[in-house]
Design a protein around this motif. Structure first.
Motif, PDB file in Angstrom:
ATOM      1  N   LYS A  97       0.826  -1.214   0.000  1.00 30.63           N
ATOM      2  CA  LYS A  97       0.000   0.000   0.000  1.00 30.63           C
ATOM      3  C   LYS A  97       0.859   1.262   0.000  1.00 30.63           C
ATOM      4  CE  LYS A  97      -4.024  -2.148   2.216  1.00 30.63           C
ATOM      5  NZ  LYS A  97      -3.493  -3.518   2.038  1.00 30.63           N
ATOM      6  N   ARG A  98       2.028   1.212   0.636  1.00 28.25           N
ATOM      7  CA  ARG A  98       2.894   2.391   0.651  1.00 28.25           C
ATOM      8  C   ARG A  98       3.382   2.724  -0.752  1.00 28.25           C
ATOM      9  NH1 ARG A  98       4.139  -0.750   5.045  1.00 28.25           N
ATOM     10  NH2 ARG A  98       5.661  -1.870   3.764  1.00 28.25           N
ATOM     11  N   LEU A  99       3.780   1.700  -1.497  1.00 29.37           N
ATOM     12  CA  LEU A  99       4.224   1.946  -2.866  1.00 29.37           C
ATOM     13  C   LEU A  99       3.086   2.448  -3.737  1.00 29.37           C
ATOM     14  CD1 LEU A  99       6.674  -0.872  -4.053  1.00 29.37           C
ATOM     15  CD2 LEU A  99       7.097   1.573  -3.883  1.00 29.37           C
ATOM     16  N   LEU A 100       1.936   1.831  -3.616  1.00 28.52           N
ATOM     17  CA  LEU A 100       0.799   2.245  -4.428  1.00 28.52           C
ATOM     18  C   LEU A 100       0.409   3.686  -4.139  1.00 28.52           C
ATOM     19  CD1 LEU A 100      -1.382  -1.000  -4.280  1.00 28.52           C
ATOM     20  CD2 LEU A 100       0.026  -0.189  -6.191  1.00 28.52           C
ATOM     21  N   ALA A 101       0.464   4.078  -2.857  1.00 26.00           N
ATOM     22  CA  ALA A 101       0.146   5.462  -2.499  1.00 26.00           C
ATOM     23  C   ALA A 101       1.150   6.429  -3.109  1.00 26.00           C
ATOM     24  CB  ALA A 101       0.108   5.607  -0.978  1.00 26.00           C
ATOM     25  N   ALA A 102       2.426   6.048  -3.086  1.00 24.72           N
ATOM     26  CA  ALA A 102       3.449   6.916  -3.668  1.00 24.72           C
ATOM     27  C   ALA A 102       3.287   7.024  -5.181  1.00 24.72           C
ATOM     28  CB  ALA A 102       4.838   6.367  -3.329  1.00 24.72           C
ATOM     29  N   LEU A 103       2.969   5.912  -5.824  1.00 23.77           N
ATOM     30  CA  LEU A 103       2.755   5.937  -7.269  1.00 23.77           C
ATOM     31  C   LEU A 103       1.562   6.815  -7.625  1.00 23.77           C
ATOM     32  CD1 LEU A 103       3.326   2.142  -7.944  1.00 23.77           C
ATOM     33  CD2 LEU A 103       4.822   3.991  -8.698  1.00 23.77           C
ATOM     34  N   ALA A 104       0.501   6.712  -6.843  1.00 24.33           N
ATOM     35  CA  ALA A 104      -0.697   7.510  -7.106  1.00 24.33           C
ATOM     36  C   ALA A 104      -0.426   8.998  -6.914  1.00 24.33           C
ATOM     37  CB  ALA A 104      -1.834   7.047  -6.199  1.00 24.33           C
ATOM     38  N   ALA A 105       0.483   9.306  -5.981  1.00 22.21           N
ATOM     39  CA  ALA A 105       0.776  10.713  -5.699  1.00 22.21           C
ATOM     40  C   ALA A 105       1.738  11.322  -6.705  1.00 22.21           C
ATOM     41  CB  ALA A 105       1.358  10.841  -4.290  1.00 22.21           C
TER      42      ALA A 105
END
Length: 409
Positions: free
Chosen positions: A5-13
């Motif tokens: 989830k941390r990576l996905l959040a960073a990618l989305a941002a």
């Protein structure tokens, strides 16, 4: 299913192309490895991800480092690693590089030839050396056979030469091949190690450690045809634990173990935010039509291993809609800049437009180290690091993600 989830959040941002590393995920993988192989010293193979923030984080977690050059040694020491936790793991070394490493405080050197032993004795007198045994590399995506490693009888000759020249012959090492997908390779490696241990003991040469090398696989790759690569990781660890017990019996003395994970620690906890350059549909010479998806990131600026694997792609702007086959390729004009040499299509959304974001998952290994300085004018990607909180006892920045411009490694 990708669940970092941390990576996905960073990618989305992210609004621009970049590589994202999740330090907490890397730390969790490191801790998991220590639980699977208790008492085994972990020395991160720096070539997999020579990013300062990653190296510094692993040093704080107590990892040591497998370095292949004085440059990597200096990076590890600069990250806070004590010299005793760094070994020179490359069997290919010039006289000057041996001397440089020795001056930096390194005292453990890999070797696989009498010529190299003589050079170490001259330029790093009194150092410890461990000999790398050759393996077939069978079962690995990248076999690593031929260039490094020697036979069992040759290892005995190397050990005798080292002892005669005043070096401490301290160990043996193997490398079963990068992204090793079988347990049989590990069993074969332990067979070779046990045989040489016994031969050395008969000559009065007792070792203090065995280096198990790299080869532990990442979990998130697809093969070149797009099928999930599912390594038998639990059985691999069982095989390694059993093999270590067998070697301790063969040695007849206390025997420590070292392991050199690279992609196993970082691949699944790094991802790339790239974008679509173009989706095109062209008729070929034989009259067939072929669809191509060109991305902003390819073989020369992050995805060097795309000739052997496919990376998992996500298109956040196209969760629904029609998908179809397309060859995935990078932005350069080089024909090698295509997944699977352009033979195997992936399923992509047919509604993508130039500029749409695409997330390239499990791309944390070798992304920075294999990238060119700007082939065809496509620059290396900057990277973003997700700090790991206070797990190391130090106060972390309040900003969640820190963007850093990539430097040539």
């Amino acid at each position: 299913m990708f669940d970092d989830k941390r990576l996905l959040a960073a990618l989305a941002a992210a609004s621009e192309d970049q590589i994202v590393f999740d330090l907490q995920g890397i730390g969790e993988r490191h801790a998991s490895l220590k639980r699977e192989l208790p008492g085994v010293a972990v020395r991160f193979a720096m070539k997999a991800c020579p990013v300062d923030a990653v190296v510094e984080f692993l040093a704080r977690q107590g990892a040591g480092f497998d370095a292949a050059s004085p440059g990597e040694i200096a990076t590890a020491l600069g990250a806070g690693a004590p010299p005793g936790s760094v070994h020179y793991g490359n069997t290919v070394k010039s006289d000057q590089h041996i001397l440089d490493a020795f001056r930096l405080g390194v005292r453990d050197f890999a070797t696989d030839s009498v010529e190299d032993v003589r050079a170490i004795a001259t330029h790093a007198p009194g150092a410890r050396v461990f000999c790398r045994l050759a393996t077939t590399g069978n079962g690995a995506l990248w076999g690593l056979s031929g260039k490094s490693g020697c036979s069992g009888p040759e290892a005995v000759r190397v050990a005798e030469t080292a002892r005669a020249m005043g070096l401490r012959f301290s160990g043996l090492s193997v490398h079963v091949g990068s992204q090793q997908m079988t347990t049989e390779a590990w069993t074969g490696a332990f067979d070779s190690l046990a045989e040489v241990l016994i031969a050395l003991k008969q000559k009065g040469i007792l070792l203090d450690h065995v280096n198990l090398g790299g080869g532990l696989p990442a979990l998130g790759y697809l093969d070149e045809q797009g099928r999930p690569l599912i390594p038998p990781l639990d059985r691999i660890f069982e095989t390694i634990r059993a093999g270590m017990g067998r070697l301790r019996q063969a040695a007849g003395a206390r025997l420590a173990f070292v392991i050199e994970p690279g992609r196993y620690l970082v691949a699944d906890h790094g991802a790339i935010r790239a974008h679509v350059a173009r989706l095109s549909d062209r008729e070929l010479l034989d009259g067939r039509r072929r669809r191509w998806l060109y991305l902003s990131c390819g073989k020369f600026n992050g995805l060097y291993e795309m000739d052997r694997i496919q990376y998992r792609l996500e298109f956040p702007a196209h969760r629904d809609g029609e998908y179809g086959p397309a060859i995935v390729a990078g932005p350069s004009c080089d024909s090698d800049d295509a997944a699977g040499h352009g033979r195997y299509p992936a399923r992509v959304p047919l509604g993508v437009a130039s500029g749409d974001p695409v997330w390239i998952l499990s791309s944390g290994a070798y992304t920075t180290s294999y990238t060119t300085l700007g082939f065809n004018g496509f620059s290396p990607l900057p990277y973003t690091v997700a700090p790991a909180g206070d797990t190391d006892g130090r106060k972390r920045p309040t900003r969640v993600f820190t963007t850093v411009t990539a430097t040539p490694f």
